[in-house]
Motif scaffolding. Structure first.
Motif, PDB file in Angstrom:
ATOM      1  N   ILE A 199       1.498  79.354  18.976  1.00  0.00           N
ATOM      2  CA  ILE A 199       2.715  79.976  18.766  1.00  0.00           C
ATOM      3  C   ILE A 199       3.081  80.615  20.133  1.00  0.00           C
ATOM      4  O   ILE A 199       2.494  81.622  20.558  1.00  0.00           O
ATOM      5  CB  ILE A 199       2.843  81.106  17.676  1.00  0.00           C
ATOM      6  N   GLU A 200       4.203  80.299  20.720  1.00  0.00           N
ATOM      7  CA  GLU A 200       4.642  80.981  21.870  1.00  0.00           C
ATOM      8  C   GLU A 200       5.680  82.121  21.470  1.00  0.00           C
ATOM      9  O   GLU A 200       6.467  81.854  20.668  1.00  0.00           O
ATOM     10  CB  GLU A 200       5.538  79.969  22.944  1.00  0.00           C
ATOM     11  N   GLY A 201       5.616  83.149  22.080  1.00  0.00           N
ATOM     12  CA  GLY A 201       6.617  84.209  21.802  1.00  0.00           C
ATOM     13  C   GLY A 201       6.046  84.846  20.443  1.00  0.00           C
ATOM     14  O   GLY A 201       4.922  85.380  20.622  1.00  0.00           O
ATOM     15  N   PRO A 202       6.750  84.973  19.206  1.00  0.00           N
ATOM     16  CA  PRO A 202       7.968  84.470  19.325  1.00  0.00           C
ATOM     17  C   PRO A 202       8.991  85.330  19.918  1.00  0.00           C
ATOM     18  O   PRO A 202       8.525  86.750  20.348  1.00  0.00           O
ATOM     19  CB  PRO A 202       8.208  84.393  17.829  1.00  0.00           C
ATOM     20  N   ILE A 203      10.254  85.077  20.051  1.00  0.00           N
ATOM     21  CA  ILE A 203      11.161  85.855  20.413  1.00  0.00           C
ATOM     22  C   ILE A 203      11.747  86.438  19.440  1.00  0.00           C
ATOM     23  O   ILE A 203      12.296  85.969  18.337  1.00  0.00           O
ATOM     24  CB  ILE A 203      12.439  85.172  21.379  1.00  0.00           C
ATOM     25  N   ILE A 204      12.113  87.864  19.538  1.00  0.00           N
ATOM     26  CA  ILE A 204      12.616  88.752  18.385  1.00  0.00           C
ATOM     27  C   ILE A 204      13.758  89.445  19.132  1.00  0.00           C
ATOM     28  O   ILE A 204      13.972  89.833  20.353  1.00  0.00           O
ATOM     29  CB  ILE A 204      11.768  89.660  18.046  1.00  0.00           C
ATOM     30  N   LYS A 205      14.870  89.609  18.439  1.00  0.00           N
ATOM     31  CA  LYS A 205      16.088  90.528  18.723  1.00  0.00           C
ATOM     32  C   LYS A 205      16.595  91.253  17.431  1.00  0.00           C
ATOM     33  O   LYS A 205      16.464  90.639  16.471  1.00  0.00           O
ATOM     34  CB  LYS A 205      17.342  89.646  19.199  1.00  0.00           C
ATOM     35  N   TRP A 206      16.887  92.469  17.665  1.00  0.00           N
ATOM     36  CA  TRP A 206      17.822  93.037  16.839  1.00  0.00           C
ATOM     37  C   TRP A 206      19.178  93.179  16.983  1.00  0.00           C
ATOM     38  O   TRP A 206      19.631  93.517  18.451  1.00  0.00           O
ATOM     39  CB  TRP A 206      17.304  94.780  16.900  1.00  0.00           C
ATOM     40  N   THR A 207      19.995  92.845  16.337  1.00  0.00           N
ATOM     41  CA  THR A 207      21.403  92.918  16.571  1.00  0.00           C
ATOM     42  C   THR A 207      21.929  94.312  15.700  1.00  0.00           C
ATOM     43  O   THR A 207      20.920  94.726  14.970  1.00  0.00           O
ATOM     44  CB  THR A 207      22.388  91.786  16.309  1.00  0.00           C
ATOM     45  N   GLU A 208      23.002  94.512  15.934  1.00  0.00           N
ATOM     46  CA  GLU A 208      23.466  95.659  14.705  1.00  0.00           C
ATOM     47  C   GLU A 208      23.177  95.568  13.555  1.00  0.00           C
ATOM     48  O   GLU A 208      22.971  96.441  12.788  1.00  0.00           O
ATOM     49  CB  GLU A 208      25.167  95.968  15.183  1.00  0.00           C
ATOM     50  N   LYS A 209      23.185  94.116  13.050  1.00  0.00           N
ATOM     51  CA  LYS A 209      23.321  93.729  11.766  1.00  0.00           C
ATOM     52  C   LYS A 209      21.780  93.383  11.334  1.00  0.00           C
ATOM     53  O   LYS A 209      21.426  93.388   9.960  1.00  0.00           O
ATOM     54  CB  LYS A 209      24.229  92.815  11.128  1.00  0.00           C
ATOM     55  N   GLU A 210      21.065  92.618  12.202  1.00  0.00           N
ATOM     56  CA  GLU A 210      19.841  92.005  11.577  1.00  0.00           C
ATOM     57  C   GLU A 210      18.703  91.874  12.497  1.00  0.00           C
ATOM     58  O   GLU A 210      19.052  91.911  13.896  1.00  0.00           O
ATOM     59  CB  GLU A 210      20.377  90.377  11.212  1.00  0.00           C
ATOM     60  N   LEU A 211      17.565  91.486  12.150  1.00  0.00           N
ATOM     61  CA  LEU A 211      16.486  91.050  13.113  1.00  0.00           C
ATOM     62  C   LEU A 211      16.668  89.588  13.090  1.00  0.00           C
ATOM     63  O   LEU A 211      16.835  88.702  12.087  1.00  0.00           O
ATOM     64  CB  LEU A 211      15.221  91.400  12.095  1.00  0.00           C
ATOM     65  N   GLN A 212      16.632  89.051  14.177  1.00  0.00           N
ATOM     66  CA  GLN A 212      16.501  87.542  14.419  1.00  0.00           C
ATOM     67  C   GLN A 212      14.982  87.065  15.332  1.00  0.00           C
ATOM     68  O   GLN A 212      14.689  87.811  15.981  1.00  0.00           O
ATOM     69  CB  GLN A 212      17.773  87.378  15.476  1.00  0.00           C
ATOM     70  N   VAL A 213      14.757  86.045  14.638  1.00  0.00           N
ATOM     71  CA  VAL A 213      13.465  85.539  15.269  1.00  0.00           C
ATOM     72  C   VAL A 213      13.579  84.039  15.764  1.00  0.00           C
ATOM     73  O   VAL A 213      14.184  82.938  14.928  1.00  0.00           O
ATOM     74  CB  VAL A 213      12.405  85.473  14.142  1.00  0.00           C
ATOM     75  N   TRP A 214      13.324  83.694  16.851  1.00  0.00           N
ATOM     76  CA  TRP A 214      13.175  82.293  17.377  1.00  0.00           C
ATOM     77  C   TRP A 214      11.430  81.976  17.498  1.00  0.00           C
ATOM     78  O   TRP A 214      10.870  82.936  18.104  1.00  0.00           O
ATOM     79  CB  TRP A 214      13.598  82.135  18.735  1.00  0.00           C
ATOM     80  N   ALA A 215      11.194  80.968  16.935  1.00  0.00           N
ATOM     81  CA  ALA A 215       9.970  80.418  16.916  1.00  0.00           C
ATOM     82  C   ALA A 215       9.564  79.141  17.571  1.00  0.00           C
ATOM     83  O   ALA A 215      10.246  78.093  17.512  1.00  0.00           O
ATOM     84  CB  ALA A 215       9.327  80.280  15.488  1.00  0.00           C
ATOM     85  N   TYR A 216       8.553  79.152  18.627  1.00  0.00           N
ATOM     86  CA  TYR A 216       8.327  77.859  19.080  1.00  0.00           C
ATOM     87  C   TYR A 216       6.735  77.598  18.933  1.00  0.00           C
ATOM     88  O   TYR A 216       6.149  78.416  19.153  1.00  0.00           O
ATOM     89  CB  TYR A 216       8.536  78.038  20.777  1.00  0.00           C
ATOM     90  N   MET A 217       6.437  76.358  18.686  1.00  0.00           N
ATOM     91  CA  MET A 217       5.089  75.916  18.258  1.00  0.00           C
ATOM     92  C   MET A 217       4.919  74.835  19.464  1.00  0.00           C
ATOM     93  O   MET A 217       5.674  73.852  19.627  1.00  0.00           O
ATOM     94  CB  MET A 217       5.199  75.290  16.966  1.00  0.00           C
ATOM     95  N   ARG A 218       3.576  74.827  19.932  1.00  0.00           N
ATOM     96  CA  ARG A 218       3.256  73.671  20.724  1.00  0.00           C
ATOM     97  C   ARG A 218       1.748  73.526  20.632  1.00  0.00           C
ATOM     98  O   ARG A 218       0.978  74.219  20.033  1.00  0.00           O
ATOM     99  CB  ARG A 218       3.557  74.102  22.062  1.00  0.00           C
ATOM    100  N   GLU A 219       1.619  72.311  21.073  1.00  0.00           N
ATOM    101  CA  GLU A 219       0.132  71.630  20.793  1.00  0.00           C
ATOM    102  C   GLU A 219      -0.991  72.700  21.773  1.00  0.00           C
ATOM    103  O   GLU A 219      -0.408  73.309  22.780  1.00  0.00           O
ATOM    104  CB  GLU A 219      -0.066  70.553  21.537  1.00  0.00           C
ATOM    105  N   ASP A 220      -2.144  72.712  21.166  1.00  0.00           N
ATOM    106  CA  ASP A 220      -3.002  73.642  21.569  1.00  0.00           C
ATOM    107  C   ASP A 220      -3.898  73.023  22.807  1.00  0.00           C
ATOM    108  O   ASP A 220      -4.785  72.409  22.595  1.00  0.00           O
ATOM    109  CB  ASP A 220      -4.162  74.213  20.550  1.00  0.00           C
ATOM    110  N   ASP A 221      -3.234  73.222  24.025  1.00  0.00           N
ATOM    111  CA  ASP A 221      -3.916  72.344  25.247  1.00  0.00           C
ATOM    112  C   ASP A 221      -4.824  73.101  26.089  1.00  0.00           C
ATOM    113  O   ASP A 221      -5.433  72.757  26.945  1.00  0.00           O
ATOM    114  CB  ASP A 221      -2.774  71.719  25.922  1.00  0.00           C
ATOM    115  N   GLY A 222      -5.225  74.192  25.338  1.00  0.00           N
ATOM    116  CA  GLY A 222      -6.124  75.246  25.940  1.00  0.00           C
ATOM    117  C   GLY A 222      -5.627  76.213  26.757  1.00  0.00           C
ATOM    118  O   GLY A 222      -5.986  77.162  27.112  1.00  0.00           O
ATOM    119  N   SER A 223      -4.222  76.169  26.944  1.00  0.00           N
ATOM    120  CA  SER A 223      -3.608  77.380  27.762  1.00  0.00           C
ATOM    121  C   SER A 223      -3.043  78.213  26.877  1.00  0.00           C
ATOM    122  O   SER A 223      -3.127  78.161  25.763  1.00  0.00           O
ATOM    123  CB  SER A 223      -2.226  76.597  28.614  1.00  0.00           C
ATOM    124  N   LYS A 224      -2.925  79.421  27.476  1.00  0.00           N
ATOM    125  CA  LYS A 224      -2.668  80.628  26.607  1.00  0.00           C
ATOM    126  C   LYS A 224      -1.053  80.709  25.977  1.00  0.00           C
ATOM    127  O   LYS A 224      -0.270  80.149  26.816  1.00  0.00           O
ATOM    128  CB  LYS A 224      -2.681  82.051  27.305  1.00  0.00           C
TER     129      LYS A 224
END
Ligand code: FES
Ligand code: FE2
Length: 326
Positions: free
Chosen positions: A176-201
């Motif tokens: 899992i890269e990130g994930p990116i999280i943001k708070w707006t005035e109304k809500e918590l937002q989450v962007w998730a990115y998955m990728r292959e485990d190629d050995g990199s962080k």
């Protein structure tokens, strides 16, 4: 549980006309009814006189609820308006009352403002981008967990390839890269990115490019969430707190691709009752085993970078509990 918030407590269809509905919500025994003006009553389900359950009484033609025991009558504010044994002209002192909550029926859901009654209420925090063009079906499921655990599960992007290996997580990459999280005035937002485990962080959120698409996951206090599967599809959930150890999940599939009256309804219903239900039951199997039952910012867990949406939810919840539950 967090005070002074709007909570979804029921699906509108559960509250029938001319019928009292006694349920436990947010740790309190409540009775709901619809009056003839279409207003919703929500008061404590325990008569101030001698403690009988008001939900075993009846709704009178004057819109009042009558206690089944000695006939005290209540209005939607929880005030006793008549004590039959004292005579119909006897004034009723103000101390004869029970607590009430402001309740409304909107978006096919019954909401209460769980807190002090006031002159003006904040707007209902429903998702603005789910409009009346969407068709939906609701599936209702009871989970023996504190509602915080049910919410966290829907903010957890790490579990997909494991819990849902043969459904939505099939073929999902585990890193899992990130994930990116943001708070707006109304809500918590989450962007998730998955990728292959190629050995990199996995990259940290600040190392990722600014997202171009709308967030995948959206959570709003008190208790609603949506998974934005695209413009035309949403999974919506309301995590309705029953007490400290029980939650009812109202899960909806919203779609606006099939909009014909009957076929649209059938497709939505099948997709929700078969697909969504199966996915939810996969979550339930694991989440009900989590200990401790109730989450908090500081509990004995060993978290990882990709748990950040859960940490954010806990952090904000703690902050709001300190502000709202004084
Ligand atoms: S207990 Fe309700 S009127 Fe007596
Ligand atoms: Fe899940």
């Amino acid at each position: 549980m967090l005070r002074n918030q709007w909570y979804v407590v029921l699906d509108s269809k559960e509250l029938k006309k001319n019928k009292l509905l006694g349920v436990t919500r947010l740790g309190e025994k409540l009775v709901f009814w619809r009056d003839s003006n279409g207003d919703i009553g929500c008061i404590f389900d325990k008569c101030t006189h001698r403690g009988a359950s008001l939900s075993k009484g009846r709704i009178l033609s004057n819109n009042k609820v009558q206690c089944p025991f000695h006939g005290f009558e209540y209005d939607t504010s929880g005030k006793v308006t008549k004590i039959p044994a004292n005579g119909k002209h006897a004034p009723v002192p103000n101390r004869y009352r029970v607590n009430s909550y402001h309740a409304v029926d909107k978006f096919g859901l019954i909401w209460i403002f769980w807190g002090e009654n006031r002159k003006e209420y904040p707007p209902i925090p429903f998702f603005e981008d789910i409009d009346e063009k969407f068709k939906y079906d609701t599936f209702i499921d009871h989970w023996p967990v504190h509602y915080s655990r049910a919410i966290e599960n829907q903010l957890d992007v790490v579990h997909l390839p494991f819990v849902h290996s043969n459904t939505i997580g099939r073929g999902c990459r585990t890193l899992i890269e990130g994930p990116i999280i943001k708070w707006t005035e109304k809500e918590l937002q989450v962007w998730a990115y998955m990728r292959e485990d190629d050995g990199s962080k996995p990259r940290k959120p600040e190392e990722l490019p600014e997202p171009k698409n709308k967030a995948l996951l959206h959570f709003r206090f008190g208790n609603i969430w949506q998974n934005r599967l695209g413009n035309a599809f949403r999974i919506f959930a309301a995590f309705v707190p029953i007490d400290e150890e029980n939650t009812i999940i109202y899960l909806r599939l919203y779609q606006k691709v099939w909009r014909l009256p009957i076929t649209g309804w059938i497709i939505t219903r099948i997709a929700n009752r078969i697909g969504n239900k199966k996915i939810l039951r996969q979550d339930k199997r694991v989440v009900i085993t989590q200990l401790p039952k109730k989450s908090a910012l500081k509990i004995k867990e060993n978290l990882i970078q990709s748990d950040s949406p859960i940490i954010e939810f806990r952090r904000r919840r703690k902050e709001m509990l300190e502000e709202n539950n004084k």
